[in-house]
Design an enzyme around this catalytic site. Sequence first.
Site, PDB file in Angstrom:
ATOM      1  N   GLU A   1      57.508   3.241 -25.168  1.00  0.00           N
ATOM      2  CA  GLU A   1      57.587   4.230 -24.091  1.00  0.00           C
ATOM      3  C   GLU A   1      58.957   4.158 -23.441  1.00  0.00           C
ATOM      4  O   GLU A   1      59.713   3.194 -23.662  1.00  0.00           O
ATOM      5  CB  GLU A   1      56.485   3.989 -23.051  1.00  0.00           C
ATOM      6  CG  GLU A   1      55.129   4.459 -23.541  1.00  0.00           C
ATOM      7  CD  GLU A   1      54.064   4.489 -22.462  1.00  0.00           C
ATOM      8  OE1 GLU A   1      54.324   3.973 -21.362  1.00  0.00           O
ATOM      9  OE2 GLU A   1      52.985   5.009 -22.737  1.00  0.00           O
TER      10      GLU A   1
ATOM     11  N   HIS B   1      55.812  12.214 -12.382  1.00  0.00           N
ATOM     12  CA  HIS B   1      55.815  12.250 -13.841  1.00  0.00           C
ATOM     13  C   HIS B   1      56.492  13.543 -14.257  1.00  0.00           C
ATOM     14  O   HIS B   1      56.152  14.616 -13.755  1.00  0.00           O
ATOM     15  CB  HIS B   1      54.395  12.177 -14.398  1.00  0.00           C
ATOM     16  CG  HIS B   1      54.380  11.792 -15.842  1.00  0.00           C
ATOM     17  ND1 HIS B   1      54.790  12.649 -16.822  1.00  0.00           N
ATOM     18  CD2 HIS B   1      54.061  10.638 -16.450  1.00  0.00           C
ATOM     19  CE1 HIS B   1      54.705  12.028 -17.993  1.00  0.00           C
ATOM     20  NE2 HIS B   1      54.256  10.810 -17.794  1.00  0.00           N
TER      21      HIS B   1
ATOM     22  N   ARG C   1      61.942   7.682 -15.954  1.00  0.00           N
ATOM     23  CA  ARG C   1      61.149   8.821 -15.481  1.00  0.00           C
ATOM     24  C   ARG C   1      61.822   9.620 -14.374  1.00  0.00           C
ATOM     25  O   ARG C   1      61.741  10.842 -14.354  1.00  0.00           O
ATOM     26  CB  ARG C   1      59.831   8.305 -14.914  1.00  0.00           C
ATOM     27  CG  ARG C   1      58.795   8.222 -15.950  1.00  0.00           C
ATOM     28  CD  ARG C   1      57.468   7.907 -15.373  1.00  0.00           C
ATOM     29  NE  ARG C   1      56.607   7.680 -16.530  1.00  0.00           N
ATOM     30  CZ  ARG C   1      55.414   7.153 -16.485  1.00  0.00           C
ATOM     31  NH1 ARG C   1      54.898   6.805 -15.330  1.00  0.00           N
ATOM     32  NH2 ARG C   1      54.718   6.998 -17.569  1.00  0.00           N
TER      33      ARG C   1
ATOM     34  N   HIS D   1      52.656  11.107  -9.347  1.00  0.00           N
ATOM     35  CA  HIS D   1      51.904  10.409 -10.388  1.00  0.00           C
ATOM     36  C   HIS D   1      51.538   8.977 -10.007  1.00  0.00           C
ATOM     37  O   HIS D   1      50.419   8.540 -10.232  1.00  0.00           O
ATOM     38  CB  HIS D   1      52.764  10.414 -11.655  1.00  0.00           C
ATOM     39  CG  HIS D   1      52.163   9.717 -12.820  1.00  0.00           C
ATOM     40  ND1 HIS D   1      50.913  10.022 -13.298  1.00  0.00           N
ATOM     41  CD2 HIS D   1      52.636   8.724 -13.630  1.00  0.00           C
ATOM     42  CE1 HIS D   1      50.646   9.257 -14.352  1.00  0.00           C
ATOM     43  NE2 HIS D   1      51.667   8.459 -14.555  1.00  0.00           N
TER      44      HIS D   1
ATOM     45  N   GLU E   1      46.929  -0.186  -7.653  1.00  0.00           N
ATOM     46  CA  GLU E   1      47.954   0.744  -7.175  1.00  0.00           C
ATOM     47  C   GLU E   1      48.041   0.783  -5.653  1.00  0.00           C
ATOM     48  O   GLU E   1      49.100   1.102  -5.096  1.00  0.00           O
ATOM     49  CB  GLU E   1      47.688   2.148  -7.746  1.00  0.00           C
ATOM     50  CG  GLU E   1      48.863   3.073  -7.528  1.00  0.00           C
ATOM     51  CD  GLU E   1      48.772   4.356  -8.324  1.00  0.00           C
ATOM     52  OE1 GLU E   1      48.058   4.387  -9.357  1.00  0.00           O
ATOM     53  OE2 GLU E   1      49.413   5.342  -7.914  1.00  0.00           O
TER      54      GLU E   1
ATOM     55  N   ARG F   1      58.567   2.483 -11.231  1.00  0.00           N
ATOM     56  CA  ARG F   1      57.710   1.719 -12.140  1.00  0.00           C
ATOM     57  C   ARG F   1      58.116   1.937 -13.591  1.00  0.00           C
ATOM     58  O   ARG F   1      58.335   3.067 -14.023  1.00  0.00           O
ATOM     59  CB  ARG F   1      56.262   2.173 -11.945  1.00  0.00           C
ATOM     60  CG  ARG F   1      55.303   1.585 -12.942  1.00  0.00           C
ATOM     61  CD  ARG F   1      53.957   2.264 -12.830  1.00  0.00           C
ATOM     62  NE  ARG F   1      54.031   3.642 -13.257  1.00  0.00           N
ATOM     63  CZ  ARG F   1      53.145   4.240 -14.053  1.00  0.00           C
ATOM     64  NH1 ARG F   1      52.097   3.564 -14.483  1.00  0.00           N
ATOM     65  NH2 ARG F   1      53.267   5.497 -14.389  1.00  0.00           N
TER      66      ARG F   1
END
Length: 503
Positions: A116, A231, A276, A333, A357, A368
């Site tokens: 990822e 996101h 991201r 997100h 979370e 993150r």
Amino acid sequence: MDIRDLDGKALIIGGGIAGLMTALKLAPEPCVLLSKASIGEETSSILAQGGVAACIGADDSVALQVADTLAAGDGLCIAPVAERIIAGGPAAIDELVRLGVPFDRDADGHLKRGLEAAHSRHRIVHAGGDKTGREITLTLAAAVRAAPSVTIVEGFAARRLSVEAGEVTGLVAEGESGTVFFRTNRIVIATGGLSGLFAHGTNPVGSWGQGLALAARAGAMLSDMEFVQFHPTALDAPGPQLSLISEAVRGEGAILVDENGHRFMADVPGAELAPRDVVARGVWQQLRAGHRTFLDARAIKDLEAHFPGVTQHCRAAGIDPVTQPIPIRPAAHYHMGGIKVDLAGRTNIDGLWAVGEAACTGLHGANRLASNSLLEALVCAGFVAESLKSAPSKPARLEHPVQPLRPSDPHAVRPILSRAAGVLRTGAELRHAAAELYPLAGTNDAALVGLMIAIAALRREESRGAHFRLDFAQKDAIPVSPRDINLTQVCGAAQDLALAQVA
Ligand SMILES: Cc1cc2nc3c(=O)[nH]c(=O)nc-3n(C[C@H](O)[C@H](O)[C@H](O)COP(=O)(O)OP(=O)(O)OC[C@H]3O[C@@H](n4cnc5c(N)ncnc54)[C@H](O)[C@@H]3O)c2cc1C
């Protein structure tokens, strides 16, 4: 069930992976698991697509995953915390395997490891292709239902904590059948994220940070509240809760294009697999410039077999990702901030822990690293359970039962927060948002959490990680802005703003 029979038992609020794992790790010590929906349902956990980041490969190490985590966290991760949590990853995966999670394996029976964004190694362990969260959540929920030590109370929302002389004494919860009071000196908040505060988010709409409001009103310290990860690739469809098109799809080669097929991230270092926040800003800027944005996954072989969930969500919205580019937009997100805890999950209030979370351990810093959050929830659940076991149950006290506030509605908060505290922020818009939220925050928990985000974002006069200020576009050489905030400070700052506007 007589609620008085539960007096003195440790109380865990939240039926996602963090709450479920804490309850299992606490066994055989009895506990109560409280959830406003059925355990496992209406959680972010069940929606998680990518997987769990764990350094299990021969080419990988704790040091490499820590380095990737610190790079994504942009100067604000707490390195020793990251080391401890990441070191717990392989054992957490072993435990899930033992509990029966059907992780995907190669022909030799080894766990498959995906890649990822911003990971330097293939280390994302997944199950059912893109159904990792579902597989883990359902396995843990079944184990909790079978555990004699856990009393499950579903259909009740935690509404207010009772704290007397600096110690937790209980919790008021409300359900359709009325109000109940749990008398206990040990409470764990595992209520998940807060994207339900924004007009477009990926969490269940009921995830709007109520646990953070409970903790703040009880006097807890919160940290890193301004850091909301957007996101970059949520499926652009109507409604506040958008489906996610996992980063793993970009990991397999999908590209971002505008309506003309122009690949707008091509010249950015890392391109579609840049961190991201970088990708989210790239997409946001295209939208601001009047373009439409798409994820083109047509070149991926066997897309449907690899990503059955993504394919299903797209087809439900009338898009066939095998033959058509997928319309996408950024959506709130993940919340890096939350209730400030130490590695044992302890807050500054005696008898109050937080995990998952809802908690801020310092692992994620300003941003993150993908798939580090399930890891954090799983590993920290063990730390919290150990800490709970060493905190004795005290006889239940109930001197001044607290009254719950009226149920809060995030509806009014969404447009205010989305305008001011989205992907790109300015001081003027944040001040305006704080002025609008402050009068609501006294009685509305959602407005209080929104206000905490706005004030924290105003205080950070730089751009770092997921927090980008158009009026302070540079990053400070050394981050100086305060990271912690409590209710008194939030109200003081909001009051000062209100006075400044009058003057
Ligand atoms: C679409 C999506 C995909 C993701 N993909 C990944 C991924 O691939 N890898 C990864 O690491 N992370 C991923 N994440 C993030 C990760 O899923 C979450 O951070 C994690 O699951 C949070 O777990 P949790 O137990 O803390 O919260 P949740 O799973 O959200 O559970 C919260 C629980 O608290 C309950 N609750 C809330 N308020 C109250 C209240 N007042 N009273 C009683 N109960 C309450 C809820 O009903 C729920 O049971 C993803 C998130 C989303 C939304």
